[in-house]
Design an enzyme around this catalytic site. Structure first.
Site, PDB file in Angstrom:
ATOM      1  N   ARG A  81      20.827  16.256  15.311  1.00  0.00           N
ATOM      2  CA  ARG A  81      21.242  15.588  16.559  1.00  0.00           C
ATOM      3  C   ARG A  81      20.138  15.701  17.609  1.00  0.00           C
ATOM      4  O   ARG A  81      19.860  14.763  18.356  1.00  0.00           O
ATOM      5  CB  ARG A  81      22.565  16.187  17.055  1.00  0.00           C
ATOM      6  CG  ARG A  81      23.281  15.323  18.091  1.00  0.00           C
ATOM      7  CD  ARG A  81      22.941  15.699  19.532  1.00  0.00           C
ATOM      8  NE  ARG A  81      23.149  17.106  19.720  1.00  0.00           N
ATOM      9  CZ  ARG A  81      22.301  17.917  20.362  1.00  0.00           C
ATOM     10  NH1 ARG A  81      21.190  17.458  20.899  1.00  0.00           N
ATOM     11  NH2 ARG A  81      22.535  19.210  20.462  1.00  0.00           N
ATOM     12  N   GLU A 137      19.073  21.875  27.735  1.00  0.00           N
ATOM     13  CA  GLU A 137      19.694  20.812  28.540  1.00  0.00           C
ATOM     14  C   GLU A 137      20.497  21.378  29.710  1.00  0.00           C
ATOM     15  O   GLU A 137      21.525  20.825  30.097  1.00  0.00           O
ATOM     16  CB  GLU A 137      20.610  19.942  27.679  1.00  0.00           C
ATOM     17  CG  GLU A 137      19.862  19.052  26.721  1.00  0.00           C
ATOM     18  CD  GLU A 137      19.013  18.043  27.433  1.00  0.00           C
ATOM     19  OE1 GLU A 137      19.170  17.889  28.667  1.00  0.00           O
ATOM     20  OE2 GLU A 137      18.173  17.425  26.780  1.00  0.00           O
TER      21      GLU A 137
HETATM   22  P1  TGC Z   1      17.663  19.013  43.509  1.00  0.00           P
HETATM   23  O1  TGC Z   1      17.032  19.251  44.867  1.00  0.00           O
HETATM   24  O2  TGC Z   1      19.122  19.197  43.358  1.00  0.00           O
HETATM   25  O3  TGC Z   1      17.317  17.506  43.051  1.00  0.00           O
HETATM   26  C1  TGC Z   1      15.987  16.995  43.065  1.00  0.00           C
HETATM   27  C2  TGC Z   1      16.072  15.478  42.936  1.00  0.00           C
HETATM   28  O4  TGC Z   1      16.736  15.129  41.714  1.00  0.00           O
HETATM   29  C3  TGC Z   1      17.978  14.451  41.970  1.00  0.00           C
HETATM   30  N1  TGC Z   1      18.933  14.958  40.990  1.00  0.00           N
HETATM   31  C4  TGC Z   1      19.373  14.226  39.968  1.00  0.00           C
HETATM   32  N2  TGC Z   1      19.143  12.939  39.631  1.00  0.00           N
HETATM   33  C5  TGC Z   1      19.736  12.465  38.532  1.00  0.00           C
HETATM   34  N3  TGC Z   1      20.536  13.245  37.767  1.00  0.00           N
HETATM   35  C6  TGC Z   1      20.788  14.526  38.054  1.00  0.00           C
HETATM   36  N4  TGC Z   1      21.562  15.264  37.262  1.00  0.00           N
HETATM   37  C7  TGC Z   1      20.201  15.072  39.204  1.00  0.00           C
HETATM   38  N5  TGC Z   1      20.210  16.303  39.788  1.00  0.00           N
HETATM   39  C8  TGC Z   1      19.437  16.211  40.877  1.00  0.00           C
HETATM   40  C9  TGC Z   1      18.326  14.800  43.404  1.00  0.00           C
HETATM   41  O5  TGC Z   1      19.160  13.813  43.962  1.00  0.00           O
HETATM   42  C10 TGC Z   1      16.948  14.824  44.019  1.00  0.00           C
HETATM   43  O6  TGC Z   1      16.510  13.466  44.170  1.00  0.00           O
HETATM   44  P2  TGC Z   1      15.481  12.999  45.334  1.00  0.00           P
HETATM   45  O7  TGC Z   1      15.413  11.541  45.197  1.00  0.00           O
HETATM   46  O8  TGC Z   1      16.112  13.477  46.629  1.00  0.00           O
HETATM   47  O9  TGC Z   1      14.193  13.689  45.053  1.00  0.00           O
HETATM   48  O10 TGC Z   1      16.861  19.860  42.463  1.00  0.00           O
HETATM   49  P3  TGC Z   1      16.775  21.432  42.252  1.00  0.00           P
HETATM   50  O11 TGC Z   1      15.317  21.784  42.189  1.00  0.00           O
HETATM   51  O12 TGC Z   1      17.606  22.139  43.283  1.00  0.00           O
HETATM   52  O13 TGC Z   1      17.382  21.628  40.791  1.00  0.00           O
HETATM   53  C11 TGC Z   1      18.706  21.353  40.499  1.00  0.00           C
HETATM   54  C12 TGC Z   1      19.046  21.805  39.057  1.00  0.00           C
HETATM   55  C13 TGC Z   1      18.988  23.312  38.944  1.00  0.00           C
HETATM   56  C14 TGC Z   1      20.473  21.338  38.771  1.00  0.00           C
HETATM   57  C15 TGC Z   1      18.097  21.167  38.042  1.00  0.00           C
HETATM   58  O14 TGC Z   1      16.821  21.485  38.266  1.00  0.00           O
HETATM   59  C16 TGC Z   1      18.475  21.435  36.609  1.00  0.00           C
HETATM   60  O15 TGC Z   1      19.238  20.662  36.044  1.00  0.00           O
HETATM   61  N6  TGC Z   1      17.937  22.517  35.925  1.00  0.00           N
HETATM   62  C17 TGC Z   1      18.102  22.683  34.488  1.00  0.00           C
HETATM   63  C18 TGC Z   1      16.869  22.201  33.765  1.00  0.00           C
HETATM   64  C19 TGC Z   1      17.174  21.605  32.414  1.00  0.00           C
HETATM   65  O16 TGC Z   1      18.281  21.202  32.117  1.00  0.00           O
HETATM   66  N7  TGC Z   1      16.175  21.462  31.579  1.00  0.00           N
HETATM   67  C20 TGC Z   1      16.326  20.793  30.323  1.00  0.00           C
HETATM   68  C21 TGC Z   1      14.992  20.476  29.724  1.00  0.00           C
HETATM   69  S1  TGC Z   1      15.052  19.309  28.387  1.00  0.00           S
HETATM   70  C22 TGC Z   1      15.826  20.075  27.144  1.00  0.00           C
HETATM   71  O17 TGC Z   1      16.316  21.140  27.251  1.00  0.00           O
HETATM   72  C23 TGC Z   1      15.876  19.330  25.848  1.00  0.00           C
HETATM   73  S2  TGC Z   1      16.743  20.181  24.641  1.00  0.00           S
HETATM   74  C24 TGC Z   1      16.602  19.245  23.261  1.00  0.00           C
HETATM   75  C25 TGC Z   1      17.838  18.457  22.941  1.00  0.00           C
HETATM   76  O18 TGC Z   1      18.470  17.869  23.814  1.00  0.00           O
HETATM   77  O19 TGC Z   1      18.213  18.382  21.788  1.00  0.00           O
HETATM   78  P1  FAD Z   2      15.691  30.741  32.494  1.00  0.00           P
HETATM   79  O1  FAD Z   2      15.635  29.599  33.426  1.00  0.00           O
HETATM   80  O2  FAD Z   2      14.658  31.798  32.628  1.00  0.00           O
HETATM   81  O3  FAD Z   2      17.126  31.413  32.591  1.00  0.00           O
HETATM   82  C1  FAD Z   2      17.389  32.751  32.115  1.00  0.00           C
HETATM   83  C2  FAD Z   2      18.840  33.099  32.470  1.00  0.00           C
HETATM   84  O4  FAD Z   2      18.998  33.072  33.902  1.00  0.00           O
HETATM   85  C3  FAD Z   2      19.846  32.089  31.922  1.00  0.00           C
HETATM   86  O5  FAD Z   2      21.028  32.749  31.525  1.00  0.00           O
HETATM   87  C4  FAD Z   2      20.147  31.212  33.124  1.00  0.00           C
HETATM   88  O6  FAD Z   2      21.410  30.564  33.068  1.00  0.00           O
HETATM   89  C5  FAD Z   2      20.101  32.253  34.236  1.00  0.00           C
HETATM   90  N1  FAD Z   2      19.915  31.622  35.552  1.00  0.00           N
HETATM   91  C6  FAD Z   2      18.944  30.768  35.936  1.00  0.00           C
HETATM   92  N2  FAD Z   2      19.109  30.390  37.229  1.00  0.00           N
HETATM   93  C7  FAD Z   2      20.220  31.040  37.654  1.00  0.00           C
HETATM   94  C8  FAD Z   2      20.926  31.073  38.887  1.00  0.00           C
HETATM   95  N3  FAD Z   2      20.532  30.333  39.943  1.00  0.00           N
HETATM   96  N4  FAD Z   2      22.028  31.847  38.982  1.00  0.00           N
HETATM   97  C9  FAD Z   2      22.453  32.583  37.909  1.00  0.00           C
HETATM   98  N5  FAD Z   2      21.823  32.590  36.712  1.00  0.00           N
HETATM   99  C10 FAD Z   2      20.734  31.823  36.590  1.00  0.00           C
HETATM  100  N6  FAD Z   2      12.863  21.891  27.257  1.00  0.00           N
HETATM  101  C11 FAD Z   2      12.223  20.688  27.390  1.00  0.00           C
HETATM  102  O7  FAD Z   2      11.694  20.382  28.463  1.00  0.00           O
HETATM  103  N7  FAD Z   2      12.155  19.822  26.355  1.00  0.00           N
HETATM  104  C12 FAD Z   2      12.708  20.091  25.152  1.00  0.00           C
HETATM  105  O8  FAD Z   2      12.632  19.269  24.227  1.00  0.00           O
HETATM  106  C13 FAD Z   2      13.360  21.342  24.968  1.00  0.00           C
HETATM  107  N8  FAD Z   2      13.875  21.681  23.754  1.00  0.00           N
HETATM  108  C14 FAD Z   2      14.385  22.942  23.569  1.00  0.00           C
HETATM  109  C15 FAD Z   2      14.752  23.362  22.282  1.00  0.00           C
HETATM  110  C16 FAD Z   2      15.224  24.648  22.077  1.00  0.00           C
HETATM  111  C17 FAD Z   2      15.586  25.093  20.689  1.00  0.00           C
HETATM  112  C18 FAD Z   2      15.397  25.534  23.175  1.00  0.00           C
HETATM  113  C19 FAD Z   2      15.923  26.916  22.980  1.00  0.00           C
HETATM  114  C20 FAD Z   2      15.028  25.132  24.441  1.00  0.00           C
HETATM  115  C21 FAD Z   2      14.503  23.843  24.658  1.00  0.00           C
HETATM  116  N9  FAD Z   2      14.062  23.439  25.918  1.00  0.00           N
HETATM  117  C22 FAD Z   2      13.428  22.231  26.080  1.00  0.00           C
HETATM  118  C23 FAD Z   2      14.055  24.385  27.021  1.00  0.00           C
HETATM  119  C24 FAD Z   2      15.413  24.584  27.688  1.00  0.00           C
HETATM  120  O9  FAD Z   2      15.755  23.457  28.448  1.00  0.00           O
HETATM  121  C25 FAD Z   2      15.335  25.857  28.560  1.00  0.00           C
HETATM  122  O10 FAD Z   2      15.282  26.950  27.666  1.00  0.00           O
HETATM  123  C26 FAD Z   2      16.498  25.981  29.512  1.00  0.00           C
HETATM  124  O11 FAD Z   2      16.447  24.978  30.501  1.00  0.00           O
HETATM  125  C27 FAD Z   2      16.535  27.374  30.192  1.00  0.00           C
HETATM  126  O12 FAD Z   2      15.297  27.733  30.689  1.00  0.00           O
HETATM  127  P2  FAD Z   2      14.685  29.202  30.352  1.00  0.00           P
HETATM  128  O13 FAD Z   2      14.729  29.366  28.880  1.00  0.00           O
HETATM  129  O14 FAD Z   2      13.374  29.280  31.027  1.00  0.00           O
HETATM  130  O15 FAD Z   2      15.705  30.221  30.988  1.00  0.00           O
END
Ligand code: TGC
Ligand code: FAD
Length: 395
Positions: A100, A374
């Site tokens: 997936r 994610e």
């Molecule tokens: P914040 O100040 O809240 O927002 C910055 C700008 O982004 C806009 N925004 C969004 N827009 C669309 N969708 C959303 N869900 C949005 N959330 C925020 C917001 O309106 C603002 O826009 P603008 O125009 O004013 O600049 O940002 P923040 O720095 O406080 O962060 C918020 C937070 C913590 C929720 C965000 O950074 C977050 O979601 N952190 C988690 C990171 C994450 O999910 N990483 C995933 C990486 S990819 C991955 O893991 C792939 S896994 C592989 C697989 O899927 O199989």
């Molecule tokens: P951290 O951000 O260091 O978090 C560590 C712990 O602190 C977590 O429990 C978290 O929930 C907690 N924490 C963080 N902030 C707070 C808060 N404000 N209050 C309380 N607790 C908090 N990323 C990509 O960009 N692209 C990809 O394709 C991708 N693929 C991935 C595939 C795999 C198998 C894995 C494991 C990860 C992948 N990621 C990818 C990365 C993934 O999105 C990150 O691991 C995830 O967003 C968490 O970041 P981190 O690992 O740095 O944890």
């Protein structure tokens, strides 16, 4: 109308008859993917998991089914409904979360980023071959010191004539090593974040595979290392210069996980249900003991609840009313529920529950990654918390 004992047969695998809420096209797509998973993935994925590989040719086979970018329109893409895409994620993840992930990252992250934020030339160049599986994409947002807080990323892009020069490291990037094109998010100035298409073979760009994972083993996970990589201006996304760019893509992939996690849970439940009827202990099948039935009933409850949530969010997405906060709630609840189902299923299998002969421990381990990527469970809790209270508790 009165409730009768037998209006339709009761199917333990679809207890609440949710199938009846799907239209014929949705069922047809679901059945096609289910067949592919049963015939191609299930027989081999335990071996792939053990070896820590995902065969490269699988991408072409998935592409033949039209699954890469299936929910996007234009550029020869199918434009399937969100529900059809969700059902696809569910069936794929019933095989393995890694499969997936291959499809999520290709379609919802790399292709979606280009489709939503790319120039016309970028879309025409990349979307058709990515749909065909001839080009693989990855999505580089996370860094060694910036995961949950991508706004603190350190990767930079500096303008130099008609080029940009990229420096930095991305980590945990799915598909990175096998990708022809990497969507890389980089800081271009104070508060400015841009997306760049970094192509395999560009000097200074490497994508070594990360090893020693005990989860998502049937998935390629990589570092992206960028040392003075020159990227032409035409490879920069023209229209977005803030975190909104990458975060908008995450909504798409998170939506797929809301559905996908149900698939992993269903596979664990089915394995445990079958096993419980065959395993004789103290002279009778363990399915006949109240404690086992309680576990199975709780699993079925969770799977049916999670499926209804996913379907509801899917219908909202198709209507255009789905908000990021809804997706956060769906991911929180459904991934947590799937982990509970997997752990409970594992106990029913006893010692057999820890071997790759059965799918349960593999799904259970995979779901630990799904819980984290994610957006972690905690991040989504805070997104929902902020939506409920109006207070930002991230900082
Ligand atoms: P914040 O100040 O809240 O927002 C910055 C700008 O982004 C806009 N925004 C969004 N827009 C669309 N969708 C959303 N869900 C949005 N959330 C925020 C917001 O309106 C603002 O826009 P603008 O125009 O004013 O600049 O940002 P923040 O720095 O406080 O962060 C918020 C937070 C913590 C929720 C965000 O950074 C977050 O979601 N952190 C988690 C990171 C994450 O999910 N990483 C995933 C990486 S990819 C991955 O893991 C792939 S896994 C592989 C697989 O899927 O199989
Ligand atoms: P951290 O951000 O260091 O978090 C560590 C712990 O602190 C977590 O429990 C978290 O929930 C907690 N924490 C963080 N902030 C707070 C808060 N404000 N209050 C309380 N607790 C908090 N990323 C990509 O960009 N692209 C990809 O394709 C991708 N693929 C991935 C595939 C795999 C198998 C894995 C494991 C990860 C992948 N990621 C990818 C990365 C993934 O999105 C990150 O691991 C995830 O967003 C968490 O970041 P981190 O690992 O740095 O944890």
């Amino acid at each position: 109308m009165a409730i009768t004992a037998k209006p339709t047969e009761l199917d333990p695998r679809d207890f609440l008859a949710i199938d009846a809420l799907l239209d014929d096209e949705e069922k047809a797509i679901r059945d096609t993917v289910r067949r592919f998973v049963r015939e191609r993935i299930v027989p081999e994925v335990g071996e792939w998991f053990e070896q820590g590989i995902l065969p490269r040719e699988l991408a072409k086979e998935v592409a033949k089914l039209g699954l890469f970018g299936m929910h996007l329109e234009g550029y020869g893409l199918p434009g399937a409904s969100s529900v059809a895409y969700g059902l696809t994620c569910l069936e794929l993840e019933a095989g393995d979360s890694g499969v997936r992930s291959l499809v999520s990252v290709q379609g919802s992250l790399a292709m979606f980023a280009i489709w939503r934020w790319g120039s016309e030339e970028q879309k025409q160049r990349w979307l058709p071959p990515m749909h065909e599986g001839d080009a693989i994409g990855c999505f580089g947002l996370t860094e060694p010191d910036a995961g949950s807080d991508p706004g603190s990323m350190r990767t930079t892009a500096t303008r130099d004539g008609s080029d940009w020069v990229l420096n930095g490291t991305k980590m945990w990037i799915t598909n990175g090593t096998i990708a022809d094109v990497a969507v890389v998010w980089a800081r271009t100035g104070e508060g400015a974040i841009n997306g760049f298409l970094v192509e395999q073979g560009m000097p200074g760009f490497e994508a070594p595979e990360m090893k020693h994972k005990l989860s998502l083993r049937a998935s390629v996970t990589s570092e992206l290392v960028l040392k003075d990589v020159r990227v032409p201006e035409e490879n920069r996304f023209p229209e977005v210069s803030s975190l909104r760019g990458p975060l908008s893509c995450l909504n798409e992939a998170r939506y797929g996980i809301v559905w996908g996690s149900v698939g992993a849970a269903r596979a664990c439940f089915e394995s445990a249900l079958d096993y419980s009827k065959e395993r004789m202990v103290f002279g009778k099948p363990i399915a006949g003991y109240q404690l086992t039935q309680q576990k199975l009933a709780e699993m079925a409850l969770e799977i049916n609840r999670a499926t209804l949530v996913a379907l509801h969010l899917g219908r909202m997405k198709d209507e255009g009313t789905l908000r990021p906060e809804h997706v956060s709630m769906g991911k929180m609840g459904n991934v947590r529920g799937a982990i509970e189902v997997a752990r409970s299923a594992r106990t029913i299998l006893g010692g057999n529950g820890i071997t790759l002969e059965y799918p349960v421990i593999r799904h259970m381990n995979n779901l630990e990654s799904v819980l984290t990527y994610e957006g972690t469970h905690e991040v989504h809790t805070l997104v929902v918390g902020q939506a409920l209270t109006g207070e930002n508790a991230f900082r």
